[in-house]
Design an enzyme around this catalytic site. Structure first.
Site, short mmCIF file in Angstrom:
data_model
loop_
_atom_site.label_atom_id
_atom_site.label_comp_id
_atom_site.label_asym_id
_atom_site.label_seq_id
_atom_site.Cartn_x
_atom_site.Cartn_y
_atom_site.Cartn_z
N GLY A 26 0.82 -1.22 0.00
CA GLY A 26 0.00 0.00 0.00
C GLY A 26 0.84 1.25 0.00
O GLY A 26 0.53 2.23 0.69
N ALA A 27 1.90 1.27 -0.82
CA ALA A 27 2.89 2.35 -0.73
C ALA A 27 2.74 3.40 -1.82
O ALA A 27 3.66 4.19 -2.03
CB ALA A 27 4.30 1.76 -0.79
N GLY A 30 -0.32 8.12 1.01
CA GLY A 30 -0.53 8.15 2.44
C GLY A 30 0.65 7.68 3.26
O GLY A 30 1.81 7.95 2.96
N GLY A 32 1.84 4.65 3.65
CA GLY A 32 2.73 3.72 2.98
C GLY A 32 3.78 4.42 2.16
O GLY A 32 4.96 4.05 2.17
N SER A 146 -4.09 0.03 14.43
CA SER A 146 -4.74 1.31 14.71
C SER A 146 -5.26 1.31 16.14
O SER A 146 -5.60 0.25 16.69
CB SER A 146 -5.92 1.53 13.75
OG SER A 146 -6.77 2.58 14.19
N TYR A 172 -13.95 -2.22 10.48
CA TYR A 172 -12.58 -1.69 10.46
C TYR A 172 -11.87 -1.98 11.78
O TYR A 172 -10.74 -2.49 11.80
CB TYR A 172 -12.59 -0.19 10.20
CG TYR A 172 -11.23 0.45 10.30
CD1 TYR A 172 -10.26 0.22 9.33
CD2 TYR A 172 -10.90 1.26 11.39
CE1 TYR A 172 -8.99 0.79 9.43
CE2 TYR A 172 -9.64 1.84 11.49
CZ TYR A 172 -8.69 1.60 10.51
OH TYR A 172 -7.44 2.15 10.62
#
Length: 301
Positions: A26-27, A30, A32, A146, A172
């Site tokens: 996920g880079a 954001g 990542g 998180s 989530y």
């Protein structure tokens, strides 16, 4: 008289990563992307594992000039187990896997494998990827969670939300609790196996990214975006917890987060606590068994 230069804070004195290979999922944006850029600045060769390689290449072109390390952009959709298997099969030796990719509070959807999308993206795909890469891993797995995990209740009989009424924020939080249970059980298994590998974790606190931009709710999206702009740290600050978890000599199962201002959502990285559920070894073992069944990927060591 010239004033003495102040000693840089501890977070700024990170060890060089020359020659080390780090995969960051996920880079392309954001946290990542900020994580990848910081690791490249430390000298690492960073593999940006992203759903859209063109977007990843464009993001890399925005890195600051003159960074010590190198980059490589490769396709990976962590919500698609066939993509996870293909990525792992084509990957050689890796020092660090940063399990960062995630979605937050999205409308109900199922992955191509039939799993609830937040569970598939945030937990199951990374579970499978970590286990598939483990025989070629040189140092550690970093699991990004998180503080929302504290609000979660894990229903092992309905992980995919087939019977319960779906609630995006609850799903989530559940996926983030799953991250920490995976972290703890992974480290337990590594220790029992006598492995020198380790698993560490991190959460970014409140960071100004676009993660709330796909909730399907105009109100929630606007409120989330406004809150991040008003109170969120810049992405590079939020990414520091992940980078610390990736490069510092930390005990396995260490979980880092911001140091505490505003309910632990801002500040420099420090070890932080987790919920009682996240520290439940029996729940971690049970989730592991469910995750093996749902992904078809089993313990390799």
């Amino acid at each position: 008289m010239v004033a003495a230069t102040p000693e840089p804070p501890a977070w700024a004195r990170l060890p060089r990563q020359d020659g080390r290979v780090v995969v960051v999922t996920g880079a392309s944006g954001g946290l990542g992307l900020a994580t990848a850029e910081l690791l490249v600045a430390l000298g690492a060769h960073v593999v940006l594992a992203v759903r859209d390689p063109a977007r990843g290449q464009a993001a890399v072109r925005g890195f600051r000039p003159g960074l010590r390390g190198t980059t490589e952009v490769r396709r990976l959709d962590v919500a698609d187990l066939s993509s996870v298997r293909a990525f792992a099969a084509a990957t050689g030796a890796v020092d660090v896997l940063v399990a960062n990719a995630g979605v937050m509070a999205v409308p109900f959807a199922r992955s191509v494998d039939g799993h609830e999308l937040q569970l598939a993206t945030n937990h199951l795909g990374h579970f499978a990827l970590a286990l598939l890469l483990l025989p070629r891993l040189g140092d550690r797995v970093v699991v990004v969670s998180s503080s929302a995990h504290r609000r979660a209740r894990l229903d092992l009989d309905d992980l995919d939300w087939q019977r319960r009424g779906y609630r995006p924020t609850a799903a989530y939080a559940t996926s983030k609790l799953a991250n920490l249970l995976f972290l703890a059980e992974l480290q337990r298994r590594l220790t029992v196996a006598g492995s020198r590998l380790r698993a560490t974790g991190a959460h970014p606190g409140s960071t100004a990214t676009g993660i709330t931009g796909h909730t399907g709710s105009g109100v929630l999206t606007r409120v989330g975006a406004l809150g991040h702009r008003l109170t969120g740290m810049p992405p590079w600050r939020g990414a520091l917890t992940t980078v610390h978890a990736a490069v510092l000599d930390l005990p396995g199962n260490t979980y880092l987060g911001p140091s505490g201002r505003l309910l632990g959502m801002h500040g420099w990285p420090v070890p932080v606590g987790r919920s009682a559920a996240a520290g439940d070894p029996d729940l971690a073992k049970a989730l592991w068994a469910c995750s093996e069944e749902l992904t078809g990927v089993t313990w390799p060591l």
